[in-house]
Design an enzyme around this catalytic site. Structure first.
Site, PDB file in Angstrom:
ATOM      1  NE  ARG A 277     -10.365  -5.742   3.750  1.00  0.00           N
ATOM      2  CZ  ARG A 277      -9.244  -5.028   3.791  1.00  0.00           C
ATOM      3  NH1 ARG A 277      -8.854  -4.351   2.738  1.00  0.00           N
ATOM      4  NH2 ARG A 277      -8.516  -4.976   4.875  1.00  0.00           N
TER       5      ARG A 277
ATOM      6  CB  THR B 124       0.669   0.556   5.252  1.00  0.00           C
ATOM      7  OG1 THR B 124       0.670  -0.694   4.562  1.00  0.00           O
ATOM      8  CG2 THR B 124       1.999   0.744   5.962  1.00  0.00           C
ATOM      9  N   GLY B 125      -1.213  -1.691   6.712  1.00  0.00           N
ATOM     10  CA  GLY B 125      -1.236  -2.891   7.543  1.00  0.00           C
ATOM     11  C   GLY B 125      -2.575  -3.587   7.446  1.00  0.00           C
TER      12      GLY B 125
ATOM     13  CB  THR C  33      -0.866  -0.015   1.282  1.00  0.00           C
ATOM     14  OG1 THR C  33      -1.822  -1.049   1.146  1.00  0.00           O
ATOM     15  CG2 THR C  33      -1.567   1.305   1.541  1.00  0.00           C
TER      16      THR C  33
ATOM     17  N   GLY D 274      -5.982  -3.906   7.649  1.00  0.00           N
ATOM     18  CA  GLY D 274      -6.950  -2.814   7.728  1.00  0.00           C
ATOM     19  C   GLY D 274      -8.024  -2.936   8.792  1.00  0.00           C
TER      20      GLY D 274
ATOM     21  N   GLY E 231     -11.121  -1.667   3.137  1.00  0.00           N
ATOM     22  CA  GLY E 231     -10.184  -1.626   4.261  1.00  0.00           C
ATOM     23  C   GLY E 231     -10.173  -0.274   4.964  1.00  0.00           C
ATOM     24  CG  ASP E 232      -6.523   0.631   6.928  1.00  0.00           C
ATOM     25  OD1 ASP E 232      -6.484  -0.211   6.007  1.00  0.00           O
ATOM     26  OD2 ASP E 232      -5.517   1.228   7.335  1.00  0.00           O
TER      27      ASP E 232
HETATM   28  N1  ASP Z   1      -4.335  -1.386   4.965  1.00  0.00           N
HETATM   29  C1  ASP Z   1      -4.577  -2.005   3.698  1.00  0.00           C
HETATM   30  C2  ASP Z   1      -5.942  -2.675   3.749  1.00  0.00           C
HETATM   31  O1  ASP Z   1      -6.245  -3.321   4.729  1.00  0.00           O
HETATM   32  C3  ASP Z   1      -3.546  -3.009   3.291  1.00  0.00           C
HETATM   33  C4  ASP Z   1      -2.098  -2.583   3.493  1.00  0.00           C
HETATM   34  O2  ASP Z   1      -1.838  -1.504   3.982  1.00  0.00           O
HETATM   35  O3  ASP Z   1      -1.190  -3.340   3.135  1.00  0.00           O
HETATM   36  O4  ASP Z   1      -6.671  -2.603   2.793  1.00  0.00           O
END
Ligand code: ASP
Length: 337
Positions: A231, A254-255, A203, A257, A233-234
């Site tokens: 879906r 990032t991570g 991301t 979500g 995400g965050d």
């Molecule tokens: N945060 C992102 C999501 O969950 C994914 C990522 O940051 O790698 O969509």
């Protein structure tokens, strides 16, 4: 008489404790008020299981070069007196156009083999923001998010409605095939074999402080490999993956979500600064390396505060990241220090 002396003693203790508290708070405030830089920019290209053994020298070089190009683009906008919003959008577009990252070209695939992209941008000066979710033909979702912020009455638009709005306003669209890369397709096949739903990496995000003292942040993603279609995400959830407020800081996360949404991560960091007087470094450390770790929420954040202090925190093995402040010296890192 005995009662009076007890009362006086208690009062004395209260006065001492209050003055200690006031001086502590003053010190924290003073520490976070120190100006570090007049302007600067910080980026990430995703957090995850990044260890040196996984990358060849050429791969590391390719990532570093692209991160450097993105940073330099944003930095030159800021140096010439441009806005943090322009810097954030231009920087993220470079990362979206690169197949190296999970945003725009190179985005990961959903469980039914499609690319559904999310993005958000926020202006710290007036808390205006724009976000899009589940778009499939918009070349640069970050620009569509900005369009939603500036040209619609809304904050958050999704799927066909968002894309129709974009097309009506001249946003560049592409055939969904454009987003395909072998790497993302193979990681979907791998995730399906192992029945993984949470493989993620790449991301992209950016936060900037401009010469006018305005903060902005933006984030763009394909989400998580093998996510259920539909879906979200965050990243496009304001306050979770993206947040900017001139009173405190600008952040892109990032991570995993779902954890970032449950813990409203980006806003939580800003709130710890605003209401508890924590410095940017303390607030982001607390949220990423304490609160999130306790609930096993993998990921990280990058950001810059109103005094030009940069934070790049992660609780994973690594995070593609970098920053440039007004001195113009880029700092780019992938692995743990
Ligand atoms: N945060 C992102 C999501 O969950 C994914 C990522 O940051 O790698 O969509």
């Amino acid at each position: 008489m005995k009662q009076y002396s007890k009362l006086i003693r208690n009062l004395f203790v209260i006065v001492i404790i209050s003055s200690l508290l006031v001086s502590c708070l003053k010190e924290v405030k003073e520490r976070s008020e120190i100006k570090n830089a007049d302007y600067g920019i910080v980026i990430h290209g995703g957090a995850g299981y990044m260890v040196p053994e996984w990358y060849s020298e050429e791969q590391i070089k390719a990532y570093e070069e692209k991160l450097n190009e993105a940073l330099k683009t944003g930095q030159s906008i800021l140096k010439n007196g441009g806005t943090s919003l322009d810097a954030v959008e231009a920087t993220i577009k470079i990362l979206e156009d690169s197949p190296l990252f999970n945003a725009g070209k190179g985005a990961v695939f959903t469980s039914n083999g499609k690319n559904e992209l999310d993005a958000a941008i926020m202006n710290g000066a007036d808390l205006n923001c724009g976000a899009v979710a589940g778009v499939t033909t918009t070349k640069n979702p970050i620009s569509l998010a900005r369009l939603v912020m500036e040209k619609s009455k809304h904050v958050f638009m999704a799927r066909e409605g968002a894309e129709k709005f974009g097309r009506a306003n001249g946003i560049e669209t592409v055939d969904p095939e454009y987003f395909y890369t072998d790497k993302a397709w193979h990681s979907l096949q791998k995730a399906k074999e192992k029945e993984l739903e949470n493989e993620k990496l790449g991301t992209v995000g950016c936060a900037a402080l401009d010469k006018h003292g305005n903060l902005a942040a933006g984030t763009s993603t394909g989400g998580m490999t093998n996510k259920r279609f539909g879906r979200i995400g965050d990243v496009p959830v304001i306050g979770a993956g993206t947040y900017a407020n001139n009173a405190t800081c600008a952040i892109s996360c990032t991570g995993h979500g779902e954890f970032f949404i449950r813990n409203v991560v980006a806003h939580d960091i800003s709130a710890l600064m605003e209401y508890k007087g924590l410095t940017f470094d303390e607030a982001s450390e607390k949220v990423i390396n304490d609160k999130l770790v306790k609930v096993k929420g993998d990921g990280g954040m990058i950001g810059i505060d109103r005094n030009g202090n940069v934070a790049m925190k992660f609780n994973t093995k690594g995070m593609f990241r970098g920053f440039i402040l007004e001195d113009g010296k880029p700092v780019i890192k992938i692995f743990k220090d």
